[in-house]
Design a protein around this motif. Structure first.
Motif, PDB file in Angstrom:
ATOM      1  N   GLY A   1      -3.935  -0.451   4.492  1.00 37.81           N
ATOM      2  CA  GLY A   1      -3.688   0.322   3.279  1.00 37.81           C
ATOM      3  C   GLY A   1      -2.317   0.968   3.279  1.00 37.81           C
ATOM      4  N   ILE A   2      -1.920   1.522   4.422  1.00 33.92           N
ATOM      5  CA  ILE A   2      -0.594   2.133   4.517  1.00 33.92           C
ATOM      6  C   ILE A   2       0.498   1.084   4.339  1.00 33.92           C
ATOM      7  CG2 ILE A   2       0.999   3.285   6.099  1.00 33.92           C
ATOM      8  CD1 ILE A   2      -1.420   4.763   7.261  1.00 33.92           C
ATOM      9  N   ALA A   3       0.302  -0.102   4.966  1.00 32.59           N
ATOM     10  CA  ALA A   3       1.287  -1.174   4.846  1.00 32.59           C
ATOM     11  C   ALA A   3       1.432  -1.632   3.402  1.00 32.59           C
ATOM     12  CB  ALA A   3       0.893  -2.353   5.735  1.00 32.59           C
ATOM     13  N   VAL A   4       0.284  -1.773   2.712  1.00 33.54           N
ATOM     14  CA  VAL A   4       0.326  -2.176   1.298  1.00 33.54           C
ATOM     15  C   VAL A   4       1.004  -1.103   0.450  1.00 33.54           C
ATOM     16  CG1 VAL A   4      -1.102  -2.669  -0.728  1.00 33.54           C
ATOM     17  CG2 VAL A   4      -1.697  -3.668   1.488  1.00 33.54           C
ATOM     18  N   PHE A   5       0.696   0.169   0.746  1.00 37.41           N
ATOM     19  CA  PHE A   5       1.284   1.265  -0.017  1.00 37.41           C
ATOM     20  C   PHE A   5       2.796   1.334   0.193  1.00 37.41           C
ATOM     21  CE2 PHE A   5       2.371   5.855  -0.371  1.00 37.41           C
ATOM     22  CZ  PHE A   5       2.111   5.996  -1.738  1.00 37.41           C
ATOM     23  N   VAL A   6       3.229   1.161   1.450  1.00 34.97           N
ATOM     24  CA  VAL A   6       4.675   1.159   1.739  1.00 34.97           C
ATOM     25  C   VAL A   6       5.355  -0.016   1.057  1.00 34.97           C
ATOM     26  CG1 VAL A   6       6.391   0.893   3.573  1.00 34.97           C
ATOM     27  CG2 VAL A   6       4.444   2.418   3.910  1.00 34.97           C
ATOM     28  N   GLY A   7       4.678  -1.195   1.094  1.00 33.35           N
ATOM     29  CA  GLY A   7       5.237  -2.350   0.392  1.00 33.35           C
ATOM     30  C   GLY A   7       5.347  -2.127  -1.095  1.00 33.35           C
TER      31      GLY A   7
END
Length: 439
Positions: A35-41
């Motif tokens: 989720g964090i990776a998707v949000f940062v992306g």
């Protein structure tokens, strides 16, 4: 003795894995990371608001240069407002009508102009923004200077050389650039995993000891087992719980990658069309370079890296967990443990810095070799050295020293553990810990 330790290991292992927070974090952590990776992306794809920069160019040389750069710069938009009075523009900056004002005054010569240009704004601009402005102005001034000196700018441009050095091994095989950075990234990733495991699960061992000590449960436990057996059982049991958690994370992470690849069709995307011979040649060169990178990665000692990771993972964790267990036995709460934790964490931080700043430049140098032998730093530094190729005798010596130090430290830590586990209501000092070692 072995049967008693095995019982303690089972008790600690099942106590950890049956804990609700352990179960929740085991299955929730991968989702949080994704989720964090998707949000940062998603944040990286969002375009920032365009900032308008006013230009007052009294020379008439630079305004067009900045206007033409608007096509390549989505963050800043330059506006030629030379016709507006400079005082009015400064007032507009004060009122925040524009992000800033680039003021280029009229001066007798270009040499004097180099130090007369001003950028006026309410807030300090970023360094990269100012450097970009300086580069645009410097390039234009350089061309003007060439023309005034009657120099052929085309000839000067053609005379400039671009050197591209190809790399090759002594055996005659071609190599690729940036391979050292890839190697240090691989070793650093494994070293970082070890460091995080030591900190997270070492603290878990310490909290477990403190909890049993404050609840007076330990008084009942050590009536049946020796303090050394209890300490070793806690270390091994907690480590097995951590390994299980990492194993589950790896399975979930791999599964999520496969699912994402399937639904997003990452493997079924058609190859891009190459319209021209030049593009075809460039595509072939890029493909060849990618194949060379893949080949270099396969040439790495992958088996040695994986086996060494497991060995240093176990050795490093056991070594540091003995420190954490002794600290937990010496104090009554986590607040009192802070004074003792810094000397434990500092070698891990030092190992990371040595790995990234020394190993990458000189993996076989004196500093890298020495710290890959010191047991407090070897689990991280040696893993960063292995992708560069380490002699087998150095690897064997480093592992021997690591596990030898572990047994030596456990012997000392057991003394602190034996005395401190029954001490209550008093904050220990370094001097008192030293006395406990003599008991």
């Amino acid at each position: 003795m072995s049967s008693i330790i095995s019982l303690i290991i089972k008790r600690e292992f099942f106590a950890k894995v049956r804990n609700k927070s352990f179960i929740v974090m085991t299955f929730l952590s991968p989702l949080l990371f994704v989720g964090i990776a998707v949000f940062v992306g998603y944040l990286s794809t969002m375009k920032a608001d365009t900032k308008q920069v006013a230009i007052h160019d009294e020379t008439g040389l630079f305004a067009n240069e900045f206007l033409s750069s608007n096509k390549n710069d989505a963050e800043y938009k330059y506006l030629d407002l030379t016709a507006i009075d400079i005082k009015s523009l400064k007032d507009s900056i004060t009122n925040e009508s524009y992000e800033g004002l680039l003021y280029i005054p009229k001066v007798p010569n270009n040499k004097e102009l180099e130090s007369k240009i001003q950028y006026i704004s309410n807030e300090s601009p970023s360094l990269s923004f100012i450097e970009n402005i300086q580069d645009i102005i410097a390039q234009k001034l350089t061309k003007e200077n060439y023309q005034k000196a009657n120099l052929d700018t085309i000839a000067i441009t053609n005379a400039k050389s671009k050197v591209a050095i190809s790399l090759a091994k002594a055996s005659g095989e071609q190599s690729v650039k940036g391979l050292n950075e890839i190697k240090i990234a691989i070793g650093g990733a494994f070293g970082y995993l070890i460091m995080m495991f030591i900190i997270i699960y070492g603290n878990m061992v310490m909290r477990s000891v403190i909890e049993e000590k404050t609840n007076r449960i330990v008084e009942i436990i050590i009536s049946s087992v020796k303090p050394f057996q209890l300490m070793m059982g806690k270390i091994i049991g907690t480590s097995l719980a951590g390994l299980l958690q990492f194993f589950i994370w790896a399975i979930i992470g791999l599964s999520m990658m496969l699912v994402a690849s399937y639904f997003l069709g990452l493997e079924t995307c058609p190859a891009p069309k190459i319209p021209s011979d030049a593009m075809q040649t460039a595509h072939q060169q890029m493909t060849g370079t990618a194949q060379m990178y893949v080949q270099e990665l396969w040439n790495l000692p992958i088996t040695t890296i994986l086996i060494s990771f497991v060995i240093y993972f176990i050795g490093g964790y056991f070594l540091y967990s003995s420190f954490y267990a002794s600290i937990g036995a010496a104090v009554d709460n986590e607040t009192d443990s802070q004074q003792f934790l810094l000397p434990i964490i500092m070698p891990l931080v030092l190992a990371v810095y040595i790995g990234f700043f020394t190993v990458i430049n000189d993996p076989h140098g004196t500093v890298a070799t020495v710290f890959s032998m010191i047991p407090l730093t070897s689990p991280i530094v040696m893993l960063m050295r292995i992708p560069f190729g380490v002699p087998l005798w150095q690897l064997a010596l480093s592992i021997t020293i690591l596990f030898g130090t572990f047994f030596f430290v456990v012997w000392f830590a057991a003394k602190i553990y034996r005395v401190g586990i029954l001490m209550y209501g008093k904050k220990p000092t370094w001097k008192e810990l030293y006395k406990w070692l003599k008991y």
